[in-house]
Each structure stands twice: as structure tokens, then as C-alpha cells.
Design an enzyme around this catalytic site. Structure first.
Site, PDB file in Angstrom:
ATOM      1  N   CYS A  14      21.709  64.993  42.571  1.00 23.65           N
ATOM      2  CA  CYS A  14      21.197  66.314  42.227  1.00 23.65           C
ATOM      3  C   CYS A  14      22.289  67.358  42.440  1.00 23.65           C
ATOM      4  O   CYS A  14      23.356  67.052  42.970  1.00 23.65           O
ATOM      5  CB  CYS A  14      19.973  66.674  43.072  1.00 23.65           C
ATOM      6  SG  CYS A  14      20.343  66.799  44.842  1.00 23.65           S
ATOM      7  N   CYS A  17      23.540  67.684  45.984  1.00 23.57           N
ATOM      8  CA  CYS A  17      24.590  66.734  46.390  1.00 23.57           C
ATOM      9  C   CYS A  17      25.963  67.310  46.057  1.00 23.57           C
ATOM     10  O   CYS A  17      26.891  67.258  46.870  1.00 23.57           O
ATOM     11  CB  CYS A  17      24.409  65.411  45.655  1.00 23.57           C
ATOM     12  SG  CYS A  17      22.898  64.540  46.049  1.00 23.57           S
ATOM     13  N   CYS A  80      62.634  39.944  54.349  1.00 25.92           N
ATOM     14  CA  CYS A  80      61.779  39.501  55.450  1.00 25.92           C
ATOM     15  C   CYS A  80      60.543  40.381  55.517  1.00 25.92           C
ATOM     16  O   CYS A  80      60.395  41.333  54.759  1.00 25.92           O
ATOM     17  CB  CYS A  80      62.527  39.529  56.786  1.00 25.92           C
ATOM     18  SG  CYS A  80      62.931  41.188  57.338  1.00 25.92           S
ATOM     19  N   CYS A  83      60.955  44.199  55.739  1.00 23.70           N
ATOM     20  CA  CYS A  83      61.206  44.896  54.478  1.00 23.70           C
ATOM     21  C   CYS A  83      59.880  45.302  53.834  1.00 23.70           C
ATOM     22  O   CYS A  83      59.725  46.414  53.330  1.00 23.70           O
ATOM     23  CB  CYS A  83      61.971  43.996  53.504  1.00 23.70           C
ATOM     24  SG  CYS A  83      63.595  43.485  54.072  1.00 23.70           S
ATOM     25  N   ASP A 494      19.496  26.975  46.720  1.00 25.87           N
ATOM     26  CA  ASP A 494      18.444  27.199  45.748  1.00 25.87           C
ATOM     27  C   ASP A 494      18.298  25.896  44.968  1.00 25.87           C
ATOM     28  O   ASP A 494      19.275  25.160  44.803  1.00 25.87           O
ATOM     29  CB  ASP A 494      18.844  28.340  44.815  1.00 25.87           C
ATOM     30  CG  ASP A 494      17.879  28.491  43.652  1.00 25.87           C
ATOM     31  OD1 ASP A 494      16.667  28.492  43.892  1.00 25.87           O
ATOM     32  OD2 ASP A 494      18.348  28.580  42.501  1.00 25.87           O
ATOM     33  N   ASP A 692      22.390  31.063  42.124  1.00 23.56           N
ATOM     34  CA  ASP A 692      22.960  31.497  40.850  1.00 23.56           C
ATOM     35  C   ASP A 692      23.487  32.920  40.917  1.00 23.56           C
ATOM     36  O   ASP A 692      24.069  33.412  39.957  1.00 23.56           O
ATOM     37  CB  ASP A 692      21.947  31.355  39.708  1.00 23.56           C
ATOM     38  CG  ASP A 692      20.703  32.216  39.918  1.00 23.56           C
ATOM     39  OD1 ASP A 692      20.715  33.061  40.839  1.00 23.56           O
ATOM     40  OD2 ASP A 692      19.729  32.048  39.169  1.00 23.56           O
ATOM     41  N   ASP A 696      18.679  34.994  43.257  1.00 27.16           N
ATOM     42  CA  ASP A 696      18.730  34.831  44.708  1.00 27.16           C
ATOM     43  C   ASP A 696      19.533  35.925  45.391  1.00 27.16           C
ATOM     44  O   ASP A 696      20.067  35.719  46.479  1.00 27.16           O
ATOM     45  CB  ASP A 696      19.343  33.459  45.045  1.00 27.16           C
ATOM     46  CG  ASP A 696      18.517  32.323  44.477  1.00 27.16           C
ATOM     47  OD1 ASP A 696      17.311  32.277  44.764  1.00 27.16           O
ATOM     48  OD2 ASP A 696      19.070  31.496  43.736  1.00 27.16           O
TER      49      ASP A 696
END
Length: 802
Positions: A14, A17, A80, A83, A494, A692, A696
Site C-alpha cells: 500500500c 508501505c 594464493c 590474493c 512422498d 515433487d 509437498d
């Protein structure tokens, strides 16, 4: 100089906000903001004394989303971990940059910033000013592929050049070492004159060793210290002390010079760096192989013509033709043709997969002998292959908790080593009046302490581990998941689409005073007009029996009950028992059959012709062939297994008994599955949920680790912690296995990296370790760490090995 940004904001519900966000932004010193709710945009002016991160913190704190850009760069010149750390810290000084992630092993850096806040060229210039080179990993598929090939050619060129320098360095060093070794053999006295020692050592010091001087200069210029500082300091001390003696006393310096020490150290370290670069290239080969899968062109139908177009010009909805032996250029659904496809590089499935109309193809897979026509459903960053690459890269860019500790150690490591080396020299020189011993011991301390192995220990294992997992069709989203996966105590599955095929099939046919083929033909004829999964299973059954599908008319779907229609003048009725009763069909033959047999579990489809019951079809979801082995593998690892299903109790019990699963629960709504996970978590268990990724969602969100089954194009890929690119539940135990192996390799690597320093530095300071041996040990430590990590590439899931 201030900068004004226009940032897209998401999540404002809104105008209030927008007003509160504007007030919060303006309350910060150096920030002036105007937030427009209608446009969902914030215009923000950031003064010199403020940063983009201040804005980001406010937006994150208030849970608003915002538009940002990510720039991926390949960096060359890092020697290394220090760096890398210095590059990251210098970039973060820039007020326009939000986050920086870097990986030493893969030589990549990712920079995030508000859209339009900074130009990619500015970021590249920042890196160049630090003494490194950077190239952008973006652009068209063609340019990306060309960039990969160019980088590969450049790597091979530099590799050959480095090998040549190592060989030259070794040849120049050999006489110096030979002279030193023959000092201890009475019959041989191979003495290299002092001036020849100087001639041999000088090109090694300043030509072969030039990279270490340049690296040290760039590091010190940026007020940091890295491995190059240690090598340059140590070898320079030995070289210039020897040069001083030569210039002071000439030939009388014979036997007191240390030209061979600096030469051997540079040769061994250069050899180590050469081997290290090769090993690093191997650790990140998974990403390279995936990127090279992307085709550059596609045969696209535009109007009545077939055109060969760059991948960038292909859009969703286009029709694309894939000839035999070609790579599938984009994700799409087959609309014509049938063929076998090799998806091994994407899903890890070694056997070709038969594909026919209606099935989905993954871009990057290889077509077999058939010609396929497909409709494009995903291109560019939305394609499965690009999502896979992105997920693997994201996982490889992450940092394990161990690595965060190592980064803190690396920041102070080199200065501490320099202090130890200085103290070693002063103690020997001032305390024992032995300048030479102090110098050589200090040089040995500097050389043995090079932190390369420490910086490579974690990222090398992570890159190799996630790459090995990706080759087997396992995408691990982040480092936290990799860390947790091997600690899982419970796995909850599942049922439908996870342990079962998720595709109903006709499992039994019973006919009453009717020929079975007639029964199936009539039932399938009417079901041609239905999209219901049970209808499709009957049609597929008829097609498998090679029965001709008859035409039907007057077809009417009765929602919740079934379907009816006319076939060759006969009234066909097919559906549940309630439909039969509603149409006054006598169901007694079917009820007697069901009462006598308890074997049939699944959906019942009753079939009547002209008002008389003629058949009963049992349709059920069949168990995946891999499911029994999947449960067995988890139980062998002493992991508790549970099946959660919304199906009826009899069907769930039959499958549970077939799988010999530990626990099972039936008739559970998707939103209630999370309560079973919470119950185990309250007992201190670490729970993984396999599903899946859509139905779930509550359970997957509740689980400690969420695992999505799919073929790489599922929405779950973006939300699950682990995505299995092929529907094989055995990969669940494989994901835990690669997590365990990778984590063990990280621990082993850190042990070897630390042990070399913990043992080597005191020995070097005490004078028991020569610079030559220190150089060899340092080189060996890096090679040991990388070689140990590369062993992960040989990993294969247990069920493949068996």
C-alpha cells in the site's frame, strides 16, 4: 560525488508501505529517497558518505525485494588465497557494490550491485588495478562458447610456457645442485666456479622468478601480503647475500654461497605451481563440460521456411527440428517423431531414453537415430541446462564454515610468518652469532609457510565434489546442504511420483460375458475424449495391446463419476460404482469378484454396455523398479525411512510391504505431512523430505533437507536443497554419500595443509630444514591437497559400483 539510482521495489502492499520505506531511507545519513508506490520504484540519491549496502540493509530488514544485477568474472593472476581475499576486500570498499563472492580453485568472482549502480567495465578496472586480469562470463551462447574455447587455448598456451620455464629452470639448477651434492663424495669433486653459479642463478631469480616479484609488488602496493611476498623475500635474501659475498671476496666465497638454495626453491615452487594449475583446471571441469553442451544454432521454422538461427534468436513457441545425431538446442515438447536420446551428461543416466510425442526434451541432450520436431518451452536462462549450470556454480562459489575460518587465518598468516622469519634470523644472529644459519633458517621459514595449500583445501574439494555429483544427476544447491546431507538420520518419501511412477496403469482386467478385446476397445474409444489420468491409462493399455481405437459419438463426461458415449451403435458407460448404480446397472458380478480377492488395490473402473456390466478394470500407480534398492541402501546406512501418502490405506500398505519400508502413513493431506517431520525433529533427528517440490511444499519447507525428484525442468529445481535430475530414488542415498566424501576430503585437506606448516615452520626455524627441502615440501603440500580433492572425481553411486 553523489549518485542517483532508480531501483525497482517489490513487496509494497500500500501507499503506507511506500511512505514508511521512504522515511526509513531518508533517516540514514547521506541518503535521500523518493518512493513511488504506483510505479513500485524508489529513486535514491546516495552521497559520498553512504553506501549501497545501507540501502540494501534497510530493504532486507523490511523484507522488500529489489532489482539487482550480478556480474560473473574469470580472474587470472591470483597466486594464493590471500590474493582472493584482498580482491574481495578491495571491491567491497566500493560503495556501489553489494556483495562479492570469489573462488580461488575455479578462478571466478561474482559481484552483485543495484541495477545501474556501476558499470561492468568499472569493476574490471578495479581488478586490473590490483594487478590481475578479468574477463566477463556473459553474452550469447556463441560468445560464451567461444570464450570458453579461447580460455582453454590460452590456458594451454600458458601451460606450455610455464612448463618450458620449469624445464629451463631445472636445467640451470642442475649444475648448482650437482656441485653441492658432490661435495660429500670423495672421488668426485664437481665444483662450479663462483661466477658460473652467479650466471646460472641470475636468470632463475629474475626471469623464472619474475612472477613472484610482480605478485609481491602488487600485493604490497595494495597493503597486503601473500605467498609471492614470502617467496620473493626468501629467495632474494639467499640470492643477494650470495651476491654480496661474491662481490666482496670473489672466489674465496666458494662453499659459502647459497645461489643453489634460491634456484632450487624457485624451480620447485614453479613446478608446484605448474602442477597446481593443471589440477585446478581438472577440479572445475564439470562446469566446463556442462557449458560446452550448449548448442550454438537451431533449425527453426519461420513461416514456411526452415532457417538455421543462433540460439539467441529462438523464442518460446518456435518449432525446432532436431536431426539424427544432433544436440537438442533448447528445451521443448516433442510434437512429432520418436527417438532415443542420450541425456547422460545432464541427468547421469547412462542408457539412452526413448522419447515420443508429448514428452519433454532437455537442451544439450543428444538425439539418436530419429528426426524430432519440438515446440520450444524454455530458452536462455530459463532452460534446464542453464539452470543446472547456475546451480552448480552457485554451490561451488559458496564457502563452508571451515573456509570462513581459513579466510580469517589467511588474513594474518603471512604477516605472522614474516614476523617468525625475522625473529628466527635475529635469534640465530644475535643469540648464537651465526649470520648464515640465521639467514638460511629464515629463508626456510618463509618458503615452507606459503599458504597455497591452505587456500585450496576447501574450495578444491567443494568444486570437485559438487561437479562429481552433477555428473551423476545430483544438483546440490549450496554449501550448507552439502554440510548437512551426510548427517541425515531420517528420510521421508512422498509416494506418488517418488517411489511410484506417478503414471496410473491398468494392472488387471476382468470381463463378464464379454470378450476382453471388445471390452478394452469400447472403453478406450469413449475415453479418447477425456483428459483424466485414468482415461489415458486405458488408452495406453489399448495401444500397448495394438488394438484399434474405434470412433465414438454422443460422448458426455459426468464429473465425479465417469463418462458415457456411443460406439458402433452400443451405449458405453464407464466410471465408478456410483455411476453404475445411478444408471441402474447390476454391479453384483463385480462386487462378488472384489469380495473374493484382496489382491487388487487401486482405482476401480466399471464398464457397462447397453445397461449390462461387462467388465471391471483395476488401475494403479506402479512401483518404480529402483525404489526397493533405494530403501535398502538407506537402511544399510542405518537411516530411518518413512512413506507419507494421501492414498487409501490398502494401496499404501501394499507398497510399504513391497518396499520393506520402516514406517508408512496413509490418507494424509499434503499440508499435514509437515507434522510428521516436526515430530522427528523434536527428537533431535535431521530429516530429509523427498517429493515433487510442488504438492509437498509445506513438508519440503519444514524438512532440514528438501530433495526434489524431476527431469531438470521442474519448478522444484529452484526451491529444493537438492534436485535429482532423473527420477531415481536411489540418488537420495548417493547425495548423502557424496556429501560425506566431500566433507571428509575437506577435513583431510585442511589437516595436510596445517600439518605441513605446524611441523615445517618450527623445524625450519630450528635449522633442521633447508630452503631446498622447504620448497619441495611446500610444493608437495599443494599437490597433495589438490590430488586428494581430485580423487572425488572417481566417485560413483554405490548402486552403480555394485
Amino acid at each position: 560525488m553523489s549518485k542517483t539510482l532508480s531501483i525497482g521495489i517489490g513487496g509494497m502492499s500500500c501507499a503506507g508501505c511506500a511512505s514508511k520505506l521512504e522515511s526509513a531511507l531518508n533517516a540514514e545519513r547521506g541518503i535521500q529517497a523518493s518512493v513511488n508506490f504506483a510505479l513500485s520504484t524508489a529513486q535514491i540519491n546516495i552521497a559520498d558518505n553512504a553506501t549501497s549496502n545501507t540501502v540494501k540493509s534497510i530493504l532486507d530488514d523490511k523484507n522488500y525485494t529489489y532489482h539487482s544485477e550480478t556480474l560473473s568474472l574469470s580472474v587470472s593472476g591470483w597466486s594464493c588465497a590471500n590474493c582472493v581475499a584482498k580482491t574481495v576486500s578491495k571491491l567491497l570498499v566500493n560503495k556501489d557494490i553489494l556483495t562479492v563472492d570469489a573462488n580461488f580453485a575455479s578462478e571466478k568472482i561474482t559481484v552483485t550491485y543495484f541495477s545501474g549502480a556501476i558499470l561492468p567495465a568499472d569493476i574490471i578496472n578495479l581488478i586490473i588495478r590490483l594487478g590481475y586480469k578479468a574477463t566477463v562470463n556473459r553474452g550469447s551462447v556463441v560468445s560464451q562458447t567461444e570464450s570458453l574455447l579461447i580460455r582453454e587455448v590460452e590456458f594451454k598456451r600458458k601451460n606450455k610456457q610455464q612448463l618450458l620455464l620449469v624445464i629451463i629452470s631445472a636445467l640451470l639448477t642442475l649444475p648448482l645442485v650437482a656441485g653441492m651434492l658432490t661435495m660429500f663424495v670423495s672421488d668426485i669433486n664437481f665444483i662450479v666456479p663462483v661466477w658460473q653459479q652467479l650466471v646460472l642463478a641470475t636468470p632463475i631469480q629474475f626471469i623464472i622468478g619474475r612472477r613472484y616479484y610482480l605478485g609481491a609488488y602488487n600485493s604490497l602496493k595494495n597493503r597486503a601480503a601473500n605467498m609471492d611476498v614470502l617467496v620473493a623475500t626468501g629467495t632474494s635474501a639467499a640470492y643477494f647475500y650470495s651476491l654480496y659475498l661474491f662481490l666482496s671476496i670473489g672466489e674465496k666465497a666458494q662453499g659459502a654461497l647459497y645461489f643453489e638454495a634460491s634456484a632450487v626453491v624457485i624451480t620447485l615452487i614453479s613446478l608446484g605451481k605448474y602442477l597446481e594449475e593443471n589440477a585446478k583446471q581438472n577440479t572445475s571441469s564439470a562446469i566446463y563440460e556442462l557449458m560446452m553442451l550448449r548448442p550454438e544454432v537451431a533449425n527453426v521454422k519461420r513461416g514456411d521456411e526452415w532457417l538455421t538461427l543462433p540460439i539467441e534468436d529462438v523464442v518460446t513457441g518456435d518449432e525446432v527440428r532436431v536431426l539424427a545425431g544432433e544436440k537438442v538446442p533448447v528445451d521443448g515438447v516433442i510434437i512429432d517423431g520418436k527417438s532415443e536420446l542420450d541425456e547422460s551428461m545432464i541427468t547421469g543416466e547412462s542408457l539412452p531414453v526413448v522419447k515420443q510425442p508429448g514428452q519433454t526434451l532437455i537442451g544439450g541432450s543428444i538425439n539418436g537415430t530419429g528426426v524430432l520436431l519440438l515446440k520450444v518451452n524454455a530458452v536462455g536462462k530459463d532452460s534446464s541446462l542453464n539452470k543446472i549450470i547456475s546451480l552448480v556454480e552457485t554451490a561451488q562459489m559458496g564457502k563452508a564454515p571451515f573456509q570462513q575460518l581459513v579466510d580469517k587465518i589467511s588474513n594474518i598468516f603471512v604477516p605472522v610468518v614474516l614476523a617468525i622469519a625475522t625473529a628466527t634470523f635475529l635469534i640465530w644472529y644475535l643469540g648464537f652469532d651465526d649470520f648464515e644459519r640465521g639467514l638460511i633458517s629464515a629463508v626456510a621459514v618463509l618458503v615452507i609457510a606459503c599458504p597455497c595449500a591452505l587456500g585450496l583445501a576447501t574450495p578444491a574439494a567443494l568444486v570437485t565434489g559438487t561437479g562429481a555429483a552433477a555428473r551423476q544427476g545430483i544438483l546440490i544447491k549450496d554449501i550448507d546442504t552439502l554440510q548437512k546431507a551426510h548427517k541425515i538420520t531420517d528420510v521421508m518419501f512422498d509416494k506418488t511420483g517418488t517411489l511410484t511412477e506417478g503414471k496410473p496403469k491398468v494392472t488387471a482386467v476382468h470381463s463378464f460375458d464379454c470378450d476382453e478385446e471388445v471390452l478394452i476397445c469400447r472403453a478406450a474409444a469413449v475415453q479418447q475424449f477425456s483428459e483424466h489420468p485414468l482415461a489415458k491409462s486405458i488408452i495406453n493399455y489399448a495401444q500397448d495391446k495394438q488394438l484399434k481405437l474405434l470412433p465414438a459419438s454422443q460422448v458426455e463426461t459426468i464429473i465425479g463419476y465417469g463418462i458415457k458415449g456411443d460406439v458402433e451403435g452400443e451405449k458405453i458407460l464407464i466410471g465408478n460404482r456410483e455411476l453404475m448404480l445411478a444408471e441402474n446397472v447390476d454391479t453384483q458380478p463385480g462386487e462378488s469378484l472384489l469380495a473374493e480377492s484382496s489382491e487388487h488395490t487401486g482405482s476401480e473402473m466399471w464398464v457397462a454396455i447397453d445397461g449390462h456390466l461387462v467388465g471391471l478394470l483395476i488401475i494403479a500407480d506402479t512401483l518404480r523398479v529402483e525404489s526397493r534398492a533405494a530403501i535398502a541402501l538407506l537402511q544399510q546406512a542405518r537411516i530411518n525411512t518413512t512413506m507419507l501418502s494421501g492414498d487409501n490405506a490398502m494401496a499404501v500398505e501394499k507398497i510399504a510391504q513391497a518396499l520393506k519400508i520402516d514406517h508408512y502413513y496413509a490418507q494424509i493431506k499434503p499440508e499435514n505431512k509437515s507434522s510428521y517431520i516436526q515430530e522427528r525433529q523434536r527428537l533431535g533427528k535431521i530429516v530429509a523430505m523427498v517429493g515433487d517440490g510442488i504438492n509437498d511444499a509445506p513438508a519440503l519447507a519444514q524438512a532440514d533437507i528438501s530433495i526434489a525428484m524431476g527431469a531438470g525442468s521442474d519448478v522444484a529445481m529452484e526451491t529444493a536443497n537438492i534436485t535429482l535430475l532423473r527420477n531415481d530414488p536411489r540418488l537420495v542415498s548417493a547425495a548423502m554419500d557424496i556429501s560425506r566424501i566431500t566433507w571428509r576430503k575437506i577435513q583431510q585437506n585442511l589437516f595436510w595443509a596445517f600439518i605441513f606448516n605446524l611441523i615445517g615452520i618450527p623445524l625450519a626455524a630450528a635449522g633442521y630444514l633447508s630452503p631446498e627441502l622447504a620448497g619441495a615440501a611446500m610444493a608437495f603440500s599443494s599437490i597433495a591437497v589438490l590430488s586428494n580433492s581430485l580423487l572425488i572425481k572417481r566417485w560413483k553411486p554405490k548402486f552403480v559400483r555394485q
